[in-house]
Design a protein around this motif. Structure first.
Motif, PDB file in Angstrom:
ATOM      1  N   ARG A   1     -19.528 -34.385 -26.206  1.00 50.50           N
ATOM      2  CA  ARG A   1     -18.313 -34.337 -25.385  1.00 50.50           C
ATOM      3  C   ARG A   1     -17.056 -34.696 -26.171  1.00 50.50           C
ATOM      4  N   LYS A   2     -17.103 -35.756 -26.970  1.00 50.10           N
ATOM      5  CA  LYS A   2     -15.919 -36.175 -27.722  1.00 50.10           C
ATOM      6  C   LYS A   2     -15.515 -35.117 -28.741  1.00 50.10           C
ATOM      7  N   VAL A   3     -16.499 -34.576 -29.445  1.00 45.90           N
ATOM      8  CA  VAL A   3     -16.212 -33.519 -30.423  1.00 45.90           C
ATOM      9  C   VAL A   3     -15.605 -32.315 -29.718  1.00 45.90           C
ATOM     10  N   TRP A   4     -16.135 -32.000 -28.547  1.00 46.51           N
ATOM     11  CA  TRP A   4     -15.644 -30.881 -27.760  1.00 46.51           C
ATOM     12  C   TRP A   4     -14.178 -31.100 -27.377  1.00 46.51           C
ATOM     13  N   VAL A   5     -13.887 -32.286 -26.854  1.00 44.30           N
ATOM     14  CA  VAL A   5     -12.512 -32.608 -26.451  1.00 44.30           C
ATOM     15  C   VAL A   5     -11.585 -32.619 -27.664  1.00 44.30           C
ATOM     16  N   ASP A   6     -12.024 -33.248 -28.757  1.00 43.85           N
ATOM     17  CA  ASP A   6     -11.199 -33.296 -29.968  1.00 43.85           C
ATOM     18  C   ASP A   6     -10.878 -31.895 -30.471  1.00 43.85           C
ATOM     19  N   THR A   7     -11.878 -31.025 -30.427  1.00 44.08           N
ATOM     20  CA  THR A   7     -11.688 -29.654 -30.893  1.00 44.08           C
ATOM     21  C   THR A   7     -10.685 -28.908 -30.025  1.00 44.08           C
ATOM     22  N   MET A   8     -10.776 -29.077 -28.727  1.00 49.46           N
ATOM     23  CA  MET A   8      -9.840 -28.426 -27.818  1.00 49.46           C
ATOM     24  C   MET A   8      -8.424 -28.969 -28.023  1.00 49.46           C
ATOM     25  N   MET A   9      -8.312 -30.256 -28.251  1.00 54.01           N
ATOM     26  CA  MET A   9      -7.000 -30.865 -28.469  1.00 54.01           C
ATOM     27  C   MET A   9      -6.330 -30.290 -29.717  1.00 54.01           C
TER      28      MET A   9
END
Length: 226
Positions: free
Chosen positions: A113-121
């Motif tokens: 989840r964190k990697v996913w959010v960081d990537t989208m950001m």
């Protein structure tokens, strides 16, 4: 407090330019050294505080905006997972990933989840979160402005202390000191941004020199008219 050299350099350049411009303007107007010190110190603390406050507000606003966008992305991942997964797929497809490799990249990124959010950001919104605290950033700007901005006033302080009331001598020493300060600060800025230290130093020196010439000319012209 964590020191931020970028903000220190920024404040230093502005402090040296504005304070020396005041010195040049007052000398051009033929006013007394005491007036120079009064206006110079007033500028140091008032303008320095203003810059620091503006820096604090802008840094705080940026952090709050990034935090808001992160929460938005987290909500979208939690509630619109398939849509967000497709956005990841589109992002990396544009980067040249295809077929099995593309699906593997999407799977790896969306599995955490964190990697996913960081990537989208970063990839979708172009937002990179930093570790700068607004207070640290603003204090670095304030100290830079006041420490380097004080340099043009030092010769006037010394000559007044020893009883020499000469704008010419003080201005000459002030010019030499601030020219060295401009070049040094510009060189440090060049080192930080990985550009030519000499070119950066000369550029900062030229900018400061132009500001000083303009201020001196205006002060001299007004003194002649009035």
């Amino acid at each position: 407090m964590k020191w931020h050299f970028e903000e220190f350099i920024y404040g230093s350049i502005d402090g040296a330019v504005t304070t020396f411009a005041i010195v040049a303007g007052v000398v051009g107007a033929g006013l007394s050294p005491g007036i120079i010190l009064i206006l110079g110190f007033a500028n140091l603390f008032a303008d320095g505080f203003s810059m620091a406050a503006a820096n604090y507000q802008s840094s705080k606003a940026r952090n709050e905006y990034i935090e808001m966008k992160r929460k938005q992305e987290e909500w979208e991942i939690d509630n619109l997972a398939e849509q967000e997964r497709e956005e990841i797929r589109e992002i990396y497809a544009k980067k040249g990933f295809k077929e099995e490799l593309l699906e593997e990249v999407v799977k790896v990124i969306t599995s955490k989840r964190k990697v996913w959010v960081d990537t989208m950001m970063k990839e979708e919104l172009g937002l990179i979160e930093g570790d700068k605290r607004p207070l640290d950033s603003s204090l670095s700007t304030f100290f830079g402005f006041n420490v380097i901005g004080l340099i043009p006033l030092i010769p006037f302080m010394i000559l007044i202390t020893i009883g020499v009331d000469s704008n010419y001598d003080a201005f000459m020493y002030s010019t030499i000191l601030v020219a060295l300060a401009f070049f040094l600060v510009g060189s440090i800025k060049g080192k930080i941004v990985k550009k030519s230290k000499i070119k950066s130093g000369l550029f900062t020196l030229i900018i400061g020199g132009i500001a000083a010439v303009l201020a001196y000319s205006i002060g001299y012209a007004l003194n002649s008219i009035l």
